[in-house]
Design a protein around this motif. Structure first.
Motif, PDB file in Angstrom:
ATOM      1  N   GLY A 127       0.815  -1.201   0.000  1.00 21.77           N
ATOM      2  CA  GLY A 127       0.000   0.000   0.000  1.00 21.77           C
ATOM      3  C   GLY A 127       0.849   1.250   0.000  1.00 21.77           C
ATOM      4  N   VAL A 128       0.584   2.165   0.917  1.00 23.15           N
ATOM      5  CA  VAL A 128       1.321   3.419   0.987  1.00 23.15           C
ATOM      6  C   VAL A 128       2.792   3.201   1.298  1.00 23.15           C
ATOM      7  CG1 VAL A 128       0.934   3.836   3.458  1.00 23.15           C
ATOM      8  CG2 VAL A 128       1.187   5.782   1.884  1.00 23.15           C
ATOM      9  N   TRP A 129       3.138   2.049   1.874  1.00 23.47           N
ATOM     10  CA  TRP A 129       4.521   1.732   2.196  1.00 23.47           C
ATOM     11  C   TRP A 129       5.257   1.051   1.039  1.00 23.47           C
ATOM     12  CZ3 TRP A 129       6.674   3.636   6.498  1.00 23.47           C
ATOM     13  CH2 TRP A 129       5.814   4.054   7.514  1.00 23.47           C
ATOM     14  N   GLY A 130       4.569   0.786  -0.071  1.00 24.38           N
ATOM     15  CA  GLY A 130       5.137   0.040  -1.178  1.00 24.38           C
ATOM     16  C   GLY A 130       5.919   0.907  -2.149  1.00 24.38           C
ATOM     17  N   GLY A 131       6.460   0.249  -3.170  1.00 18.67           N
ATOM     18  CA  GLY A 131       7.315   0.920  -4.131  1.00 18.67           C
ATOM     19  C   GLY A 131       6.598   1.897  -5.021  1.00 18.67           C
ATOM     20  N   SER A 183       4.147   3.950  -3.831  1.00 18.11           N
ATOM     21  CA  SER A 183       3.442   4.813  -2.892  1.00 18.11           C
ATOM     22  C   SER A 183       3.188   6.188  -3.498  1.00 18.11           C
ATOM     23  CB  SER A 183       4.273   4.955  -1.609  1.00 18.11           C
ATOM     24  OG  SER A 183       3.688   5.894  -0.734  1.00 18.11           O
ATOM     25  N   SER A 184       2.052   6.784  -3.147  1.00 14.04           N
ATOM     26  CA  SER A 184       1.755   8.148  -3.589  1.00 14.04           C
ATOM     27  C   SER A 184       2.533   9.172  -2.773  1.00 14.04           C
ATOM     28  CB  SER A 184       0.252   8.421  -3.455  1.00 14.04           C
ATOM     29  OG  SER A 184      -0.175   8.223  -2.114  1.00 14.04           O
ATOM     30  N   PHE A 185       3.142   8.732  -1.680  1.00 12.24           N
ATOM     31  CA  PHE A 185       3.977   9.596  -0.848  1.00 12.24           C
ATOM     32  C   PHE A 185       5.411   9.454  -1.328  1.00 12.24           C
ATOM     33  CE2 PHE A 185       6.052  10.394   3.454  1.00 12.24           C
ATOM     34  CZ  PHE A 185       5.899  11.770   3.366  1.00 12.24           C
ATOM     35  N   PHE A 186       5.904  10.480  -2.045  1.00 15.30           N
ATOM     36  CA  PHE A 186       7.166  10.347  -2.756  1.00 15.30           C
ATOM     37  C   PHE A 186       8.339   9.906  -1.882  1.00 15.30           C
ATOM     38  CE2 PHE A 186      11.152  12.096  -4.464  1.00 15.30           C
ATOM     39  CZ  PHE A 186      11.198  11.398  -5.662  1.00 15.30           C
ATOM     40  N   PRO A 187       8.520  10.434  -0.667  1.00 18.80           N
ATOM     41  CA  PRO A 187       9.664   9.973   0.141  1.00 18.80           C
ATOM     42  C   PRO A 187       9.646   8.469   0.396  1.00 18.80           C
ATOM     43  CG  PRO A 187       8.801  12.023   1.042  1.00 18.80           C
ATOM     44  CD  PRO A 187       7.830  11.570  -0.007  1.00 18.80           C
ATOM     45  N   LEU A 188       8.473   7.870   0.595  1.00 21.04           N
ATOM     46  CA  LEU A 188       8.398   6.422   0.798  1.00 21.04           C
ATOM     47  C   LEU A 188       8.690   5.680  -0.504  1.00 21.04           C
ATOM     48  CD1 LEU A 188       5.316   5.996   3.168  1.00 21.04           C
ATOM     49  CD2 LEU A 188       7.751   5.811   3.740  1.00 21.04           C
ATOM     50  N   LYS A 189       8.196   6.206  -1.603  1.00 16.15           N
ATOM     51  CA  LYS A 189       8.477   5.585  -2.900  1.00 16.15           C
ATOM     52  C   LYS A 189       9.976   5.617  -3.176  1.00 16.15           C
ATOM     53  CE  LYS A 189       7.259   5.845  -7.797  1.00 16.15           C
ATOM     54  NZ  LYS A 189       6.338   6.425  -8.796  1.00 16.15           N
ATOM     55  N   LEU A 190      10.599   6.771  -2.915  1.00 18.17           N
ATOM     56  CA  LEU A 190      12.034   6.900  -3.147  1.00 18.17           C
ATOM     57  C   LEU A 190      12.821   5.969  -2.237  1.00 18.17           C
ATOM     58  CD1 LEU A 190      14.340   8.387  -4.591  1.00 18.17           C
ATOM     59  CD2 LEU A 190      14.222  10.137  -2.793  1.00 18.17           C
ATOM     60  N   LEU A 191      12.373   5.827  -0.997  1.00 15.21           N
ATOM     61  CA  LEU A 191      13.064   4.948  -0.064  1.00 15.21           C
ATOM     62  C   LEU A 191      13.002   3.503  -0.532  1.00 15.21           C
ATOM     63  CD1 LEU A 191      14.632   4.965   2.577  1.00 15.21           C
ATOM     64  CD2 LEU A 191      12.469   4.658   3.803  1.00 15.21           C
ATOM     65  N   ASN A 192      11.875   3.094  -1.077  1.00 19.96           N
ATOM     66  CA  ASN A 192      11.764   1.741  -1.623  1.00 19.96           C
ATOM     67  C   ASN A 192      12.683   1.549  -2.829  1.00 19.96           C
ATOM     68  OD1 ASN A 192       9.543  -0.241  -0.513  1.00 19.96           O
ATOM     69  ND2 ASN A 192       8.666   1.809  -0.298  1.00 19.96           N
ATOM     70  N   VAL A 193      12.696   2.529  -3.729  1.00 18.32           N
ATOM     71  CA  VAL A 193      13.533   2.427  -4.923  1.00 18.32           C
ATOM     72  C   VAL A 193      15.007   2.336  -4.542  1.00 18.32           C
ATOM     73  CG1 VAL A 193      14.315   3.637  -6.997  1.00 18.32           C
ATOM     74  CG2 VAL A 193      11.888   3.605  -6.426  1.00 18.32           C
ATOM     75  N   LEU A 194      15.453   3.267  -3.700  1.00 19.01           N
ATOM     76  CA  LEU A 194      16.858   3.275  -3.298  1.00 19.01           C
ATOM     77  C   LEU A 194      17.199   2.065  -2.435  1.00 19.01           C
ATOM     78  CD1 LEU A 194      17.374   7.065  -2.478  1.00 19.01           C
ATOM     79  CD2 LEU A 194      18.026   5.831  -4.550  1.00 19.01           C
ATOM     80  N   GLY A 195      16.255   1.646  -1.601  1.00 19.09           N
ATOM     81  CA  GLY A 195      16.493   0.480  -0.754  1.00 19.09           C
ATOM     82  C   GLY A 195      16.669  -0.787  -1.564  1.00 19.09           C
ATOM     83  N   GLN A 196      15.841  -0.968  -2.590  1.00 22.28           N
ATOM     84  CA  GLN A 196      16.010  -2.141  -3.447  1.00 22.28           C
ATOM     85  C   GLN A 196      17.332  -2.081  -4.199  1.00 22.28           C
ATOM     86  OE1 GLN A 196      12.870  -3.217  -6.093  1.00 22.28           O
ATOM     87  NE2 GLN A 196      11.499  -3.862  -4.457  1.00 22.28           N
ATOM     88  N   GLN A 197      17.691  -0.898  -4.689  1.00 19.06           N
ATOM     89  CA  GLN A 197      18.992  -0.765  -5.345  1.00 19.06           C
ATOM     90  C   GLN A 197      20.107  -1.179  -4.392  1.00 19.06           C
ATOM     91  OE1 GLN A 197      19.067   3.343  -6.717  1.00 19.06           O
ATOM     92  NE2 GLN A 197      18.989   2.629  -8.818  1.00 19.06           N
ATOM     93  N   GLY A 198      20.056  -0.651  -3.178  1.00 16.66           N
ATOM     94  CA  GLY A 198      21.074  -0.986  -2.194  1.00 16.66           C
ATOM     95  C   GLY A 198      21.110  -2.469  -1.887  1.00 16.66           C
ATOM     96  N   TRP A 199      19.946  -3.091  -1.800  1.00 12.14           N
ATOM     97  CA  TRP A 199      19.849  -4.529  -1.509  1.00 12.14           C
ATOM     98  C   TRP A 199      20.527  -5.336  -2.613  1.00 12.14           C
ATOM     99  CZ3 TRP A 199      17.795  -9.127  -3.352  1.00 12.14           C
ATOM    100  CH2 TRP A 199      17.552 -10.135  -2.418  1.00 12.14           C
ATOM    101  N   TYR A 200      20.238  -5.014  -3.868  1.00 11.28           N
ATOM    102  CA  TYR A 200      20.846  -5.757  -4.974  1.00 11.28           C
ATOM    103  C   TYR A 200      22.330  -5.440  -5.113  1.00 11.28           C
ATOM    104  CZ  TYR A 200      16.523  -7.858  -6.606  1.00 11.28           C
ATOM    105  OH  TYR A 200      15.382  -8.624  -6.692  1.00 11.28           O
ATOM    106  N   TYR A 201      22.738  -4.204  -4.868  1.00 10.60           N
ATOM    107  CA  TYR A 201      24.164  -3.885  -4.899  1.00 10.60           C
ATOM    108  C   TYR A 201      24.927  -4.694  -3.851  1.00 10.60           C
ATOM    109  CZ  TYR A 201      23.238   0.228  -7.856  1.00 10.60           C
ATOM    110  OH  TYR A 201      22.872   1.066  -8.874  1.00 10.60           O
TER     111      TYR A 201
END
Length: 431
Positions: A369-373, A375-393
């Motif tokens: 939901g709002v906590w997902g990749g 999310s309509s709340f940009f900071p949470l969306k960005l955190l998911n995007v960057l977090g997944q990048q970091g996880w795969y790196y």
């Protein structure tokens, strides 16, 4: 199980005469493994030896920069008067040990170079990247610099050829320098390098011609191109189709279609859909659309292209991969993230041991939901995007160190370790 004898296992002969052993490619993923002088290291050898033995017919490296002043990240390899040829040769030998192709992706980061590695990014025009204040305002490059960078791309291609890489890919997607020249959003020039599409494409086309002239007719030259940058008034699908028609005359051996940039990360699969549990039935009913998010556009490219086409972005199941190949919408399937957690995924798919590649991106997230990749709340969306990048790196780092992937790693610790690695790498740079 018996070896898969379907289209995905078939060889593909490229226009230059070189043959890919099968239709699976490891897509380019930035590795972040260079030494402080931006040279290849033994970690590149360990990583690419594992990927070579993993079964893909083609391996594409991550960004190899033509300008060591402007980096996509501090761990990039650069070829710009900094030596390191012996380590490039060792990297090439390791990455081709199983008889596959290994192509160097050559790139200039342009305006998409973070403040902690580049104080003065370069771009077609002074249009700043609007992303968390992490990117400085770029300087517009001069016409003399454009000609210089055309030669730099050719020089790096020649180095790749001489050190044992079996091909090159020119990166003109994802908002980096060549890509930013194509887009009216970032290219506001009034000279012969801006304005009309033929002017905006001039830098790319001259680069391709110079690279081809440098490496000769029998060495694979590929281009990675955006289908669109998904920004209002930007580079769109009609523009892409026209550029493909122009590239038909330039001796390209493989065109890879992708899309997006740092402000619109469609290359990471974020397309406005929240993949929460409530959507599972709908997702099953739209597997093709969910998986291969550039494949519909690839079908349009089929009508205008003369070169083989590689499509990267979201492929996971054999059924969708085979469908894309058999329909002619794609000739090569690019896989990225699945090879970060298991380098043997291509071999397992080819041998029939798997029917689908791993898809940890569906579970590595803050929540739903709002906590997902998406999310309509940009900071949470960005955190998911960057977090997944970091996880795969972090998984790439583990593979390069001879370890297995840690798929139980949580998103926030992975992001923190990634950011710490970036800052420490930046602090050690010696340019």
């Amino acid at each position: 199980m018996t070896k898969n004898s379907s289209t995905i296992s078939a060889a593909l002969t490229l226009p230059c005469g070189v043959a890919l052993p099968n239709r699976l490619a490891k897509a380019a993923m930035t590795e972040g493994l260079a030494d402080p002088w931006l040279r290849a290291t033994e970690r590149h050898q360990h990583l690419y030896r594992r990927w070579s033995r993993g079964g893909a017919g083609l391996l594409l490296t991550g960004n190899v920069m033509v300008d060591r002043r402007v980096l996509e990240r501090p761990g990039n390899v650069a070829i710009d008067g900094n030596g390191g040829l012996a380590m490039l040769e060792s990297w090439a030998r390791a990455g081709t040990c199983a008889g596959n192709q290994l192509w160097m992706q050559i790139s200039h980061a342009g305006r998409q170079s973070p403040r902690y590695v580049t104080r003065q990014p370069l771009a077609p025009s002074e249009v700043q990247l609007n992303l968390a204040g992490n990117y400085a305002k770029p300087r517009a490059i001069t016409e003399d610099e454009i000609h210089h960078f055309v030669e730099r791309f050719a020089t790096v291609a020649r180095v790749a050829q001489s050190t044992g890489f079996t091909g090159v890919q020119i990166h003109a997607a994802h908002g980096y320098l060549l890509s930013s020249f194509l887009s009216p959003v970032t290219n506001r020039r009034q000279d012969q390098w801006g304005g009309s599409l033929d002017n905006r494409a001039r830098f790319l086309l001259q680069t391709v011609r110079r690279v081809r002239a440098t490496v000769g007719a029998n060495f694979p030259v590929a281009v990675k191109l955006n289908s669109a940058d998904f920004q209002k008034g930007g580079f769109g699908e009609d523009d892409c189709l026209q550029v493909v028609e122009w590239l038909n005359d330039e001796g390209i051996d493989l065109l890879e279609i992708s899309g997006g940039n740092y402000e619109q990360p469609r290359l990471l699969g974020y397309s406005g859909r929240d993949e929460s549990a409530a959507d599972e039935r709908e997702l099953r009913d739209s597997t093709r659309e969910r998986e291969a998010y550039f494949l519909d556009f690839a079908a349009k490219v089929r009508d205008v292209r003369k070169m083989p086409l590689m499509v990267t972005g979201g492929f996971r199941t054999m059924a969708v991969m085979e469908s894309a190949l058999q329909s002619g919408d794609a000739d090569v399937i690019g896989l990225g993230r699945p090879l970060c957690t298991d380098p043997n995924v291509p071999m397992q798919l080819l041998n029939g041991e798997r029917e689908a590649a791993p898809a940890y991106e569906s579970s590595v997230r803050l929540g739903t939901g709002v906590w997902g990749g998406n999310s309509s709340f940009f900071p949470l969306k960005l955190l998911n995007v960057l977090g997944q990048q970091g996880w795969y790196y972090q998984q790439i780092m583990r593979l390069a160190d001879g370890k297995s992937a840690d798929t139980a790693m949580h998103l926030i610790p992975a992001l923190c370790r990634y950011l710490a690695d970036e800052w420490m790498s930046a602090a050690r740079l010696k340019r």
